[in-house]
Design a protein around this motif. Structure first.
Motif, PDB file in Angstrom:
ATOM      1  N   GLN A  39     -42.902  20.179  -2.547  1.00  0.00           N
ATOM      2  CA  GLN A  39     -41.668  19.631  -3.128  1.00  0.00           C
ATOM      3  C   GLN A  39     -40.458  20.362  -2.566  1.00  0.00           C
ATOM      4  O   GLN A  39     -40.448  21.593  -2.471  1.00  0.00           O
ATOM      5  N   SER A  40     -39.438  19.591  -2.200  1.00  0.00           N
ATOM      6  CA  SER A  40     -38.175  20.209  -1.796  1.00  0.00           C
ATOM      7  C   SER A  40     -37.157  20.175  -2.913  1.00  0.00           C
ATOM      8  O   SER A  40     -36.168  20.921  -2.887  1.00  0.00           O
ATOM      9  N   GLY A  41     -37.367  19.313  -3.879  1.00  0.00           N
ATOM     10  CA  GLY A  41     -36.447  19.229  -5.000  1.00  0.00           C
ATOM     11  C   GLY A  41     -36.873  18.124  -5.942  1.00  0.00           C
ATOM     12  O   GLY A  41     -37.817  17.371  -5.682  1.00  0.00           O
ATOM     13  N   ASP A  58     -33.779  22.412  -7.259  1.00  0.00           N
ATOM     14  CA  ASP A  58     -33.972  22.642  -5.834  1.00  0.00           C
ATOM     15  C   ASP A  58     -35.210  23.499  -5.603  1.00  0.00           C
ATOM     16  O   ASP A  58     -35.504  24.426  -6.375  1.00  0.00           O
ATOM     17  N   GLY A  59     -35.918  23.186  -4.531  1.00  0.00           N
ATOM     18  CA  GLY A  59     -37.076  23.982  -4.170  1.00  0.00           C
ATOM     19  C   GLY A  59     -38.357  23.474  -4.815  1.00  0.00           C
ATOM     20  O   GLY A  59     -38.462  22.337  -5.275  1.00  0.00           O
ATOM     21  N   ARG A  60     -39.357  24.344  -4.881  1.00  0.00           N
ATOM     22  CA  ARG A  60     -40.698  23.948  -5.301  1.00  0.00           C
ATOM     23  C   ARG A  60     -40.930  24.010  -6.798  1.00  0.00           C
ATOM     24  O   ARG A  60     -41.994  23.587  -7.280  1.00  0.00           O
ATOM     25  N   ALA A  61     -40.007  24.553  -7.554  1.00  0.00           N
ATOM     26  CA  ALA A  61     -40.242  24.758  -8.993  1.00  0.00           C
ATOM     27  C   ALA A  61     -40.615  23.452  -9.678  1.00  0.00           C
ATOM     28  O   ALA A  61     -39.886  22.465  -9.600  1.00  0.00           O
ATOM     29  N   VAL A  87     -40.783  17.904   1.142  1.00  0.00           N
ATOM     30  CA  VAL A  87     -40.096  18.565   2.256  1.00  0.00           C
ATOM     31  C   VAL A  87     -39.973  17.632   3.455  1.00  0.00           C
ATOM     32  O   VAL A  87     -39.169  17.891   4.363  1.00  0.00           O
ATOM     33  N   GLU A 779     -49.670  28.733  -8.246  1.00  0.00           N
ATOM     34  CA  GLU A 779     -48.752  28.242  -7.220  1.00  0.00           C
ATOM     35  C   GLU A 779     -49.363  28.460  -5.833  1.00  0.00           C
ATOM     36  O   GLU A 779     -49.168  27.672  -4.918  1.00  0.00           O
ATOM     37  N   ASN A 825     -48.011  20.509  -3.947  1.00  0.00           N
ATOM     38  CA  ASN A 825     -46.988  21.517  -4.222  1.00  0.00           C
ATOM     39  C   ASN A 825     -47.570  22.916  -4.362  1.00  0.00           C
ATOM     40  O   ASN A 825     -46.943  23.793  -4.948  1.00  0.00           O
TER      41      ASN A 825
END
Length: 941
Positions: A39-41, A58-61, A87, A779, A825
Motif C-alpha cells: 500500500q502507498s496510501g 500515507d504509506g503502508r499503515a 505502490v 507487518e 501489504n
C-alpha cells in the motif's frame, strides 16, 4: 479480483459494531491477486449525520490507526469505508461500509439505582425483577444499558435482549464494572411494555479461597442496575431506570452457584393464569414485593472484551452403566458449559446431573473437584415435554451422571452446550503425526474452556481463578489461535487495578486477597502487554499498561537490591516439576532463586523495550542498564565459566538461553548440556510451568532440533503425548493427572483442563511449521520451517492483521517442499531448511530443497552398547522394554524411568539392577536378531 479490496476492522468486541471508546482504533485487510502488493496510501471516509468527511493515510499503515475524525458521541452511529492505493499507483474500489455504534454512556448519564430482593431467604438468593412502562409513540431507537453485581439476563415483553451468557462477567467490582449496550428497538411496541430481569450471584457471591479460608469476597446477594433510553421518532426521549418502583420475587431458580451448580423447580415458573410470563406486560401473579435499593455499583464502563455465548452443542457419544449401576453420559470431549435436557414426567420428579472430567474405576471421578459439587437439579412441572438448561453456572466436564430420569432414558434428550468468550478463530496447525495433532486440538480446547470472560487456570473445581502465571506463559499460543487482543486487554486493565504498591497478585481479579511478589506469575504485568504488541502491533495497550509494567519491575528491583539478584523469598518456582512430590508442587529441580532472578532480568528488559517504544528514552536507558546489571550478576552467580548452571536442570538452562541472559557465544555450550540432560532423562519432560513453554525453543536455538523432536513425540510419562495416549482431550495440570493404571493422581490439586503446559503450541506454530511475526503485528513475517525427522508434513495458518498467512512443508522422495502464503501489504523473511535466506512480497510461494535425513541408528546394538546409544535407538529401546515387560512389569517400569541414559555406561551394567541372567540373555538375543536384520537390510541395499 480486479484490484485491491479492503475490509474494515474496528476496535470492538468480536461480532459487534459497538465500540467502547469515542476514538476507536481502525484498520483494514486488503485482498488482491497482485503479487508483492504494498500500500502507498489510503482514503478513509466517514459518514455521520448525512455528512461525509475523509482522511488521507500515507504509506503502508493499515492496522491500529488512531481515529482520524472528531470523537464519537454516545450512541452516535457512523458509517466507515476505505479505499487503498498500491505502490504501483492503482487504486482499488471502496470497501463495503462498516457501521460503527458508540456503545458508551455520556458523562453523567448513568442514573440507575442498584436494586435487589428486599428480604432474601438465604445467601446468594437468585432473584427476579420487573417493571412496566408505556411507549407513547413510534420509536426511532431504544438502547439498554445494564450491569450487575452477579450475572443477569434481561427480557423485554418475554424476549431475551441478546444471546449472551453469564454477563457482565467478572471484574474487580470495587474498581471496575462493565455494562452491556444493547439495541432493543425491535422489542418495543406502542402501548404497555415490560422489562423482566433474571439475576443470580455467580462470581459476586461465590466463596473464594482454599479449604477453611473460603469466603464470599464481594457480596452476600446479587444486585442489578440498568437503564433503557427510548428515543422517539419525534425527537423526544425517555429514560426507564431501575429504582424503588420496580418489583422483586423469588422464582424457579431456587439456588445457583458457580461451584455448587443450579437448582430449578419448574413448578415455580413465573406465569400467571393467562399464560403471561413475568417479563410481559399485564402479568398478574402474586408473590411480588417492592425491591430494595442497595449500595450503588461503581459507574460501569462499556465492554471492550468479547461476549460469552453458547458456541456449539455436543451430542452424547456413549451411555455408560457404571459398576455401581449409575447412568453416565460420555460426550467424548472435555468441555466447559452445561447440559440441556428435554424430558417429560410427573410433577415433582427431580433429575440430578453431576459433572466430572474423568472416570475413575468406572465411576464419576469427582475427587479433583474438591468442594465444588458441580451438580444441577431440575424439578419437573409435569404435563408435557419440558426443556431446561442451567443459566447462571457452568461446569468443566466430559462425563455427566444422570439420576432420577423419569421413564426410559433417551440419550438424544441430553445435549452438552459449550460456552466461552466468542473470540474469532485465527490460527490452525496440522502435522502428519496423529498424536501431535491431537495434542494441538487439546491445546485449543484448553483455551476455549478457560477463556470465559477472563483467563482462568481451570474451569471445573472450586477455583477457576485468573492465575497470572498461567496466562503469562500461554499468551503467545493463545494469540495465534484466537483474536485475544480485546480479551487480554480487558483483563490487563483489571491487573493494573489490582496491583498493590506495584505488586501483582497471584490471581486477577484478586479473589484470594493476597498480593505477594512471585516470579513468572507477577511478570504477566510486563510480558502479556508485550505479547499483544508483538502479535497485534498494539502500542495503545502497552502505553496504558506502562505504569503497571514499571510498577512491577520497580518492586523486583527493590527486592533484589544492590546485588541485582532476587533471592530467598517466597516463590512458586518451576511449579509442578514432574519430579516434585504430589503434595509439594513447588519442589523443583531448578532453584527458585534462579527462576526469580531470570524473570527479574526479563521484566526489566521488557520495561526498557516498552519505554523505547513509547519514546521514553531516559527510562529506556535506565531499565536497560538495570537489565545489564542483573544479567552480569546472574552470570556471575549461577553460570560457571565452563557453561554449567548452578541448578543443573533443564529449566535453568532454558531460561538462560531463551531469555537471552547468556551471551550468544556461550549459548551453544549451555544448549549442549540441555540436550544431554534431556537425553539422560530418556527424552521425558523434566520441566514445570516455567521451563516447559521454552525448552523446545532453547533446544532449537542451540542446534538440537532432533532432541526437541524426541521430546515432542515421547509417549511415556511424563510427556506431552502421554495424556493423549490416555485419552485426554484437553491439557492436564499435572503431567500425570491420571496415572497409567487409570487412577487419578493422589495430589489434592489435579485438573484435567489446564492450558499452561500447552504453551508448546507456540513452538509448533513458529518453529515446526515455521510461521512467526518478524515485526510487530506481522507487518513482516518470518517463514522458517524446521522439518522434523519421521514427519511427512506440517503447516500453520494464521489470520494476521493484514490477512491470512500460511507456512508449511512436506517431504517426499528426498525433497522437502516449502510453501508460504504472504498477505498483501506485508513482506516475509524466508529461511529455508538448507540455510538459504531471502525476502519475498505478498502472494503464494514455493521452494524445494534436498531432504537432509538425520544420522541412522547404529546397525549393531548389544549389551556393550552405551545407554546413550540405546535411548537414541528407539527400535532397540522398545525391544528391550518388551522383553523386560514380559518378565517383570515392575522391572520394565524401573528401567524406563530410573535409568540415566549416559554415554559413559553400558547397557549390560544398567540391566544388572533390573533383570536376572536369563532375562539379560533374552535381551542380548533379541538385540542380536535386530542387529542381524539391520546388517542384512544394509547388504541387500
Amino acid at each position: 479480483m480486479s484490484g485491491p479490496v479492503p475490509h474494515i476492522v474496528i476496535d470492538a468486541p468480536y461480532r459487534s459494531d459497538v465500540v467502547a471508546s469515542p476514538t476507536p482504533e481502525i484498520g483494514w485487510r486488503t485482498e488482491t491477486d497482485t503479487p508483492g502488493w504494498l500500500q502507498s496510501g489510503a482514503e478513509v471516509e466517514v459518514t455521520r449525520a448525512g455528512e461525509v468527511s475523509s482522511h488521507r493515510v500515507d504509506g503502508r499503515a493499515s492496522t491500529r490507526i488512531a481515529w482520524p475524525f472528531p470523537p464519537l458521541a454516545a450512541r452516535e452511529e457512523v458509517s466507515l469505508r476505505v479505499r487503498v492505493t498500491g505502490v504501483d499507483g492503482a487504486a482499488g474500489d471502496w470497501s463495503e461500509p462498516r457501521r460503527i455504534v458508540a456503545g458508551f454512556l455520556a458523562e453523567g448519564e448513568w442514573q440507575a439505582v442498584t436494586i435487589g430482593l428486599a428480604e432474601p431467604a438465604e445467601n446468594a438468593q437468585p432473584a427476579y425483577l420487573r417493571t412496566e412502562f408505556d411507549v407513547t409513540g413510534p420509536v426511532a431507537r431504544a438502547t439498554l444499558y445494564a450491569t450487575a453485581l452477579g450475572v443477569y439476563q434481561v427480557a423485554i415483553d418475554g424476549v431475551d435482549v441478546d444471546d449472551q451468557v453469564m454477563k457482565p462477567g467478572w471484574t474487580p467490582y470495587a474498581h471496575r464494572t462493565i455494562h452491556e449496550t444493547t439495541d432493543v428497538t425491535r422489542l418495543l411496541a406502542e402501548g404497555r411494555n415490560a422489562i423482566g430481569v433474571r439475576l443470580a450471584g455467580a462470581w459476586a457471591t461465590e466463596s473464594f479461597g482454599f479449604r477453611e479460608n473460603a469466603r464470599p469476597l464481594y457480596a452476600d446477594q446479587p444486585r442489578f442496575a440498568g437503564q433503557l433510553l427510548i428515543e422517539y421518532a419525534d425527537g423526544s426521549r425517555r429514560w426507564i431506570v431501575t429504582d424503588a418502583s420496580w418489583q422483586a420475587s423469588s422464582g424457579p431458580i431456587t439456588a445457583s452457584g458457580l461451584y455448587a451448580g443450579e437448582d430449578y423447580d419448574a413448578r415455580l415458573a413465573l406465569v400467571d393464569r393467562e399464560g403471561r410470563g413475568f417479563a410481559q406486560a399485564g402479568y398478574a401473579a402474586g408473590g411480588w414485593a417492592p425491591v430494595a435499593e442497595l449500595e450503588a455499583l461503581r459507574t460501569p464502563e462499556a465492554r471492550v472484551s468479547p461476549f460469552v455465548r453458547r458456541i456449539e452443542d455436543l451430542a452424547v457419544r456413549e451411555v455408560i452403566t457404571t459398576p455401581s449401576g449409575k447412568t453416565v453420559l460420555d460426550f467424548g470431549q472435555n468441555l466447559v458449559g452445561r447440559l440441556r435436557i428435554r424430558v417429560s414426567g410427573p410433577a415433582g420428579a427431580v433429575i440430578t446431573l453431576r459433572h466430572a472430567e474423568v472416570l475413575e474405576h468406572g465411576e464419576l471421578g469427582t475427587r479433583p473437584l474438591r468442594a465444588a459439587a458441580a451438580t444441577d437439579h431440575y424439578t419437573l412441572a409435569g404435563g408435557g415435554a419440558e426443556e431446561w438448561e442451567p443459566e447462571f453456572t457452568f461446569h468443566g466436564f466430559r462425563y455427566a451422571e444422570v439420576d432420577g430420569w423419569p421413564g426410559e432414558f433417551d440419550p438424544s434428550a441430553v445435549t452438552a452446550v459449550v460456552i466461552h468468550s466468542d473470540m474469532e478463530r485465527t490460527g490452525w496447525f496440522e502435522a502428519s503425526h496423529p498424536l501431535v495433532n491431537q495434542l494441538h486440538e487439546n491445546i485449543l480446547w484448553g483455551l476455549r474452556g478457560n477463556f470465559l470472560y477472563l483467563p482462568t487456570d481451570c474451569p471445573q473445581r472450586d477455583e477457576r481463578l485468573g492465575w497470572t502465571g498461567d496466562i503469562q506463559v500461554f499468551a503467545p499460543t493463545a494469540s495465534f489461535l484466537y483474536d485475544v487482543r480485546g480479551f487480554l486487554d480487558s483483563w490487563l486493565r483489571d491487573l493494573a487495578l489490582e496491583q498493590v504498591d506495584g505488586v501483582v497478585p497471584f490471581v486477577v481479579p484478586n479473589a484470594l486477597g493476597v498480593a505477594r511478589p512471585a516470579a513468572a506469575w507477577g511478570d504477566a504485568a510486563t510480558i502479556v502487554p508485550w505479547v499483544l504488541h508483538e502479535r497485534y502491533a498494539d502500542v495503545a495497550t502497552v502505553e496504558r499498561q506502562y505504569p503497571s509494567m514499571k510498577g512491577w519491575a520497580d518492586v523486583l528491583i527493590r527486592l533484589a537490591g544492590p546485588r541485582r539478584l532476587w533471592e530467598g523469598m517466597f516463590q512458586f518456582g518451576d511449579w509442578l516439576d514432574p519430579d516434585a512430590p504430589p503434595h509439594l508442587p513447588a519442589n523443583a529441580k531448578t532453584d527458585a532463586d534462579i527462576v526469580a532472578s531470570a524473570y527479574l532480568f526479563r521484566s526489566a528488559d521488557a520495561v526498557a523495550r516498552a519505554a523505547a517504544l513509547l519514546g521514553k528514552d531516559d527510562e529506556a536507558r535506565e531499565y536497560a542498564q538495570i537489565a545489564e546489571e542483573v544479567r552480569a550478576a546472574f552470570l556471575a552467580e549461577y553460570v560457571t565459566p565452563a557453561g554449567r548452571m548452578m541448578s543443573d536442570a533443564q529449566t535453568a538452562y532454558a531460561m538462560a538461553i531463551v531469555f537471552d541472559i547468556v551471551p550468544a557465544d556461550q549459548q551453544e555450550v549451555l544448549g549442549a548440556r540441555l540436550a544431554e540432560l534431556t537425553r539422560l532423562s530418556g527424552y521425558r519432560i523434566s520441566t514445570g510451568f516455567v521451563g516447559t513453554p521454552i525448552i523446545q525453543d532453547a533446544l532449537t536455538r542451540t542446534g538440537n532440533l532432533e532432541t526437541a523432536r524426541r521430546l515432542l513425540v515421547q509417549t511415556e510419562n511424563p510427556s506431552w503425548l502421554y495424556p493423549v495416549t490416555m485419552g485426554a482431550t484437553t491439557i492436564w495440570e499435572r503431567w500425570d493427572s491420571m496415572l497409567p493404571d487409570g487412577s487419578i493422581n493422589p495430589g489434592e490439586m489435579t485438573s484435567f483442563n489446564h492450558y499452561a503446559l500447552g504453551a508448546v503450541g507456540d513452538w509448533l506454530h513458529r518453529v515446526v511449521a515455521g510461521l512467526a511475526p518478524d515485526a510487530p503485528g506481522y507487518e513482516r513475517i518470518r517463514i522458517q520451517p524446521r522439518p522434523l525427522a519421521e514427519f511427512d508434513h506440517a503447516w500453520a495458518e494464521h489470520l494476521t492483521p493484514y490477512g491470512t498467512a500460511r507456512a508449511g512443508w512436506s517431504r517426499q522422495d528426498g525433497v522437502v517442499r516449502v510453501e508460504a502464503t504472504v498477505p498483501p501489504n506485508t513482506t516475509a523473511v524466508v529461511v529455508l531448511p538448507d540455510g538459504r535466506e531471502l525476502e519475498v512480497g505478498s502472494g503464494a510461494h514455493e521452494w524445494e530443497v534436498a531432504d537432509t535425513a538425520p544420522a541412522a541408528a547404529a546397525s549393531r546394538i548389544g549389551l556393550d552398547s552405551t545407554l546413550a546409544a540405546v535411548i537414541d535407538d528407539l527400535e532397540a529401546y522398545e525391544a528391550i522394554g518388551q522383553v523386560l515387560e514380559a518378565s517383570s512389569p515392575e522391572a520394565a517400569h524401573g528401567f524406563r524411568t530410573h535409568t540415566k541414559w549416559s554415554d559413559a555406561r553400558e547397557l549390560g551394567e544398567a540391566l544388572f539392577m533390573h533383570a536376572g541372567p536369563e532375562t539379560q540373555q533374552e535381551i542380548a538375543a533379541r538385540l542380536a536378531e535386530l542387529s542381524a536384520e539391520r546388517e542384512g537390510a544394509t547388504a541387500d541395499a
